[in-house]
Design a protein around this motif. Structure first.
Motif, PDB file in Angstrom:
ATOM      1  N   ARG A   1      18.411   2.767 -68.880  1.00 36.42           N
ATOM      2  CA  ARG A   1      18.884   3.154 -67.553  1.00 36.42           C
ATOM      3  C   ARG A   1      17.721   3.666 -66.699  1.00 36.42           C
ATOM      4  N   LEU A   2      16.807   4.420 -67.279  1.00 36.69           N
ATOM      5  CA  LEU A   2      15.654   4.899 -66.518  1.00 36.69           C
ATOM      6  C   LEU A   2      14.784   3.738 -66.046  1.00 36.69           C
ATOM      7  N   LEU A   3      14.619   2.721 -66.880  1.00 37.95           N
ATOM      8  CA  LEU A   3      13.853   1.552 -66.461  1.00 37.95           C
ATOM      9  C   LEU A   3      14.517   0.850 -65.286  1.00 37.95           C
ATOM     10  N   ARG A   4      15.849   0.764 -65.324  1.00 35.58           N
ATOM     11  CA  ARG A   4      16.568   0.133 -64.219  1.00 35.58           C
ATOM     12  C   ARG A   4      16.447   0.969 -62.947  1.00 35.58           C
ATOM     13  N   ILE A   5      16.523   2.299 -63.094  1.00 35.27           N
ATOM     14  CA  ILE A   5      16.404   3.183 -61.936  1.00 35.27           C
ATOM     15  C   ILE A   5      15.006   3.097 -61.343  1.00 35.27           C
ATOM     16  N   ARG A   6      13.992   3.019 -62.190  1.00 37.29           N
ATOM     17  CA  ARG A   6      12.622   2.860 -61.698  1.00 37.29           C
ATOM     18  C   ARG A   6      12.474   1.560 -60.913  1.00 37.29           C
ATOM     19  N   ALA A   7      13.086   0.484 -61.406  1.00 38.69           N
ATOM     20  CA  ALA A   7      13.017  -0.797 -60.698  1.00 38.69           C
ATOM     21  C   ALA A   7      13.728  -0.723 -59.346  1.00 38.69           C
ATOM     22  N   LEU A   8      14.779   0.096 -59.253  1.00 36.14           N
ATOM     23  CA  LEU A   8      15.493   0.237 -57.981  1.00 36.14           C
ATOM     24  C   LEU A   8      14.596   0.854 -56.913  1.00 36.14           C
ATOM     25  N   ARG A   9      13.712   1.775 -57.319  1.00 34.85           N
ATOM     26  CA  ARG A   9      12.793   2.371 -56.348  1.00 34.85           C
ATOM     27  C   ARG A   9      11.895   1.312 -55.724  1.00 34.85           C
ATOM     28  N   TRP A  10      11.456   0.354 -56.519  1.00 30.71           N
ATOM     29  CA  TRP A  10      10.572  -0.692 -56.018  1.00 30.71           C
ATOM     30  C   TRP A  10      11.345  -1.707 -55.173  1.00 30.71           C
ATOM     31  N   GLU A  11      12.627  -1.867 -55.454  1.00 33.14           N
ATOM     32  CA  GLU A  11      13.417  -2.853 -54.723  1.00 33.14           C
ATOM     33  C   GLU A  11      13.980  -2.298 -53.426  1.00 33.14           C
ATOM     34  N   TYR A  12      14.503  -1.058 -53.459  1.00 33.03           N
ATOM     35  CA  TYR A  12      15.210  -0.511 -52.298  1.00 33.03           C
ATOM     36  C   TYR A  12      14.415   0.531 -51.531  1.00 33.03           C
ATOM     37  N   GLY A  13      13.338   1.034 -52.098  1.00 34.49           N
ATOM     38  CA  GLY A  13      12.590   2.082 -51.428  1.00 34.49           C
ATOM     39  C   GLY A  13      13.014   3.465 -51.902  1.00 34.49           C
ATOM     40  N   SER A  14      12.596   4.471 -51.153  1.00 31.72           N
ATOM     41  CA  SER A  14      12.818   5.852 -51.585  1.00 31.72           C
ATOM     42  C   SER A  14      14.238   6.336 -51.360  1.00 31.72           C
ATOM     43  N   VAL A  15      15.011   5.628 -50.545  1.00 33.80           N
ATOM     44  CA  VAL A  15      16.404   6.006 -50.283  1.00 33.80           C
ATOM     45  C   VAL A  15      17.313   4.916 -50.849  1.00 33.80           C
ATOM     46  N   LEU A  16      18.084   5.274 -51.877  1.00 37.74           N
ATOM     47  CA  LEU A  16      18.962   4.304 -52.522  1.00 37.74           C
ATOM     48  C   LEU A  16      20.300   4.223 -51.794  1.00 37.74           C
TER      49      LEU A  16
END
Length: 205
Positions: free
Chosen positions: A83-98
């Motif tokens: 889950r942490l790996l997926r959350i880290r990837a979300l930062r790169w995809e969506y930016g600092s605001v999810l």
């Protein structure tokens, strides 16, 4: 059945498509921890009895419970780490605001981890490329073009450059005078759904 709940946590992530974050299974994780606590207490009791009463016949059962504890631990760590790996990837995809839908699927501890990670990443990017820094999360794949010609109007006023402002509303889709704007200004807006590129045939000059 021993370890079944822990294995279900791993299966749950395996079934989720890559790049998506399923809701944090707090109830399932709590059941696994309760099972681990029960196994540990049973082992403690049997170990004491084996030592004091010479019950060697309890050793195989103790070992079986210990292996179950280790398996539960491995599955739990694998669940949380993935889950942490997926959350880290979300930062790169969506930016600092999810988006709210993604934040709703995260636990309080995961949100705290995400905030620490995005701050660390921002600090690193500010240290690159001179005074202005370098956003290394942009252009993860080579763009087809350095320019966006046509944009759909967004929800709010969007400042693209010191000399260009796009005003619009979500319900209206209009070609805005075929603006040529550098991709980096609108890339994040497109990814978050605030702007949509409109495909038009290119004119031959």
């Amino acid at each position: 059945m021993f370890c079944e709940k822990a294995m279900e946590l791993v299966r749950e992530l395996h079934r989720a498509p890559e790049g998506q974050l399923p809701a944090f299974n707090e109830d399932g994780l709590r059941q696994v921890l309760e099972e681990m606590k029960a196994l540990y207490e049973q082992n403690q009791s049997d170990v004491n009895e084996a030592k004091s009463g010479g019950r060697g016949d309890l050793i195989p059962t103790i070992k079986f419970r210990h292996c179950s504890l280790l398996r539960n631990r491995r599955c739990t760590v694998a669940y949380l780490y993935d889950r942490l790996l997926r959350i880290r990837a979300l930062r790169w995809e969506y930016g600092s605001v999810l988006p709210n839908a993604l934040r709703f699927h995260m636990s309080a501890e995961e949100m705290e981890w995400f905030n620490h990670y995005k701050k660390s990443l921002a600090t690193y990017m500010r240290s690159l490329g001179g005074d202005e820094g370098l956003d290394i999360t942009q252009d993860m794949k080579p763009p087809k073009s350095l320019y966006i010609e046509n944009l759909q109007r967004g929800r709010n006023p969007v400042i693209l450059s010191p000399h260009s402002t796009l005003l619009g509303f979500l319900a209206v889709s209009v070609d805005i005078h075929r603006h040529l704007e550098i991709l980096t200004f609108v890339f994040l807006l497109i990814k978050t759904g605030q702007l949509d590129p409109l495909e038009y045939p290119r004119k031959e000059y």
